[in-house]
Design an enzyme around this catalytic site. Structure first.
Site, PDB file in Angstrom:
ATOM      1  N   GLY A   7       0.842  -1.270   0.108  1.00  0.00           N
ATOM      2  CA  GLY A   7      -0.016   0.106  -0.006  1.00  0.00           C
ATOM      3  C   GLY A   7       0.983   1.369  -0.073  1.00  0.00           C
ATOM      4  N   ALA A   8       1.906   1.261  -0.924  1.00  0.00           N
ATOM      5  CA  ALA A   8       2.836   2.539  -0.886  1.00  0.00           C
ATOM      6  C   ALA A   8       2.522   3.502  -1.634  1.00  0.00           C
ATOM      7  CB  ALA A   8       4.234   1.607  -1.322  1.00  0.00           C
ATOM      8  N   GLY A  11      -0.801   8.179   0.705  1.00  0.00           N
ATOM      9  CA  GLY A  11      -0.908   8.627   2.360  1.00  0.00           C
ATOM     10  C   GLY A  11       0.276   8.066   2.992  1.00  0.00           C
ATOM     11  N   LEU A  12       0.112   7.050   4.078  1.00  0.00           N
ATOM     12  CA  LEU A  12       1.267   6.604   4.768  1.00  0.00           C
ATOM     13  C   LEU A  12       2.115   5.805   4.365  1.00  0.00           C
ATOM     14  CD1 LEU A  12       2.016   6.361   8.033  1.00  0.00           C
ATOM     15  CD2 LEU A  12       0.667   4.328   8.218  1.00  0.00           C
ATOM     16  N   GLY A  13       1.861   4.839   3.631  1.00  0.00           N
ATOM     17  CA  GLY A  13       2.820   3.865   2.852  1.00  0.00           C
ATOM     18  C   GLY A  13       3.447   4.812   1.812  1.00  0.00           C
ATOM     19  N   SER A 140      -4.605  -0.243  13.846  1.00  0.00           N
ATOM     20  CA  SER A 140      -5.577   0.756  14.406  1.00  0.00           C
ATOM     21  C   SER A 140      -6.156   0.818  15.779  1.00  0.00           C
ATOM     22  CB  SER A 140      -6.912   0.929  13.337  1.00  0.00           C
ATOM     23  OG  SER A 140      -7.655   1.786  13.817  1.00  0.00           O
ATOM     24  N   TYR A 163     -14.231  -3.055   9.422  1.00  0.00           N
ATOM     25  CA  TYR A 163     -12.991  -2.573   9.637  1.00  0.00           C
ATOM     26  C   TYR A 163     -12.242  -2.786  10.983  1.00  0.00           C
ATOM     27  CZ  TYR A 163      -9.145   0.931   9.776  1.00  0.00           C
ATOM     28  OH  TYR A 163      -8.018   1.684   9.825  1.00  0.00           O
TER      29      TYR A 163
END
Length: 271
Positions: A7-8, A11-13, A140, A163
């Site tokens: 997931g790069a 966002g965070l990735g 999370s 989730y």
């Protein structure tokens, strides 16, 4: 240091990839969209770092996860860090109604938990060969106990519930795996990186953010790199502070049941 980040492309990735690239890390970046994956790798190279290798897979299909793992094994002789970051949120853009993956599993459980579980076990021999190695689950603070009578959430579906359950599943199986591996060989830790960072998933659901993206990047980066965490395993962190997950994650019987179910649903080999 060879690091695979799933997931790069957003966002965070993506932020983590840029941060580690600046330190000269040998990166393998995963995404599900070729154009965005190439754009991420090109942007990192434009900043002066070596262009990362890229691997393409849609985590809603387990066969694509297996092909990704095979590609990594075939193209590198070591893997020091696996960051399981890819996932989908509680609502848009992936929908609020119950959906299923290509394999027929509830979509959020499939993408957020089963795909990372399978990828981790497929790459575990390479990680062990590269010891000391680290596995980081981006989870999370939003967690809910897995309902073993309705894991696929066929009754009373709610995206947030799905989730939260998928994120606790990440943490629980992370604890279980940590207990099966020598800590001086491979460590397995999970974290809540930050609250409501300004990412695509967050901004599609809420109007504003709370924590900065940098807060989340630094929290994950610490689990990837911090020398004081060498040999530290089976922990859950809230940002950079050790914290306690939902109580189900500490129930050995529940962890074992989830582990066995995850093996069954993915077809992965046991450790």
């Amino acid at each position: 240091m060879t690091t695979l980040i799933t997931g790069a492309t957003d966002g965070l990735g993506r932020g983590l990839a840029q941060s580690l690239a600046a330190d000269g890390a040998d990166l393998i970046l995963h995404g599900r969209d070729r154009a965005r994956l190439d754009a991420t790798a090109d942007a990192i190279a434009a900043g002066g770092a070596p262009r990362p290798r890229t691997v393409l897979a849609d985590f809603a299909e387990l066969d694509q996860v297996r092909r990704l793992a095979a590609e990594v094994r075939d193209t590198t002789d070591r893997l020091d860090v696996l960051v399981n970051n890819a996932g989908i949120g509680a609502g848009e853009p992936d929908g609020r109604e119950r959906r299923v993956s290509a394999d027929g599993h509830e979509l959020r459980f499939a993408v957020n938990h089963l795909a990372g579980f399978l990828l981790t076990l497929e790459l575990l021999p390479l990680l062990r060969q590269s010891a000391p190695a680290r596995i980081v689950h981006v989870a999370s603070a939003g967690q809910r106990a897995v309902d073993f009578d309705d894991v696929q959430l066929e009754r009373g579906y709610d995206g947030a519930r799905a989730y939260w359950q998928s994120k606790l599943a990440q943490i629980s199986t992370g604890f279980e795996l940590a207990g099966r591996l020598p800590a001086d060989q491979v460590t397995v830790n999970s974290l809540h990186p930050a609250t409501f960072m300004p990412t695509k998933i967050v901004l599609s659901e809420v109007a504003s953010s709370i924590d900065t993206l940098e807060t989340g990047v630094n929290a994950v980066r610490r689990l990837v790199l911090a020398p004081e965490l060498a040999g530290v395993t089976g922990r859950y962190y809230d940002r950079t502070d050790e914290a306690r997950a939902d109580s189900q994650a500490y129930d050995p019987a529940a962890r074992r049941a989830l582990w066995e179910l995850s093996l069954k649903l993915t077809g992965a080999r046991d450790v």
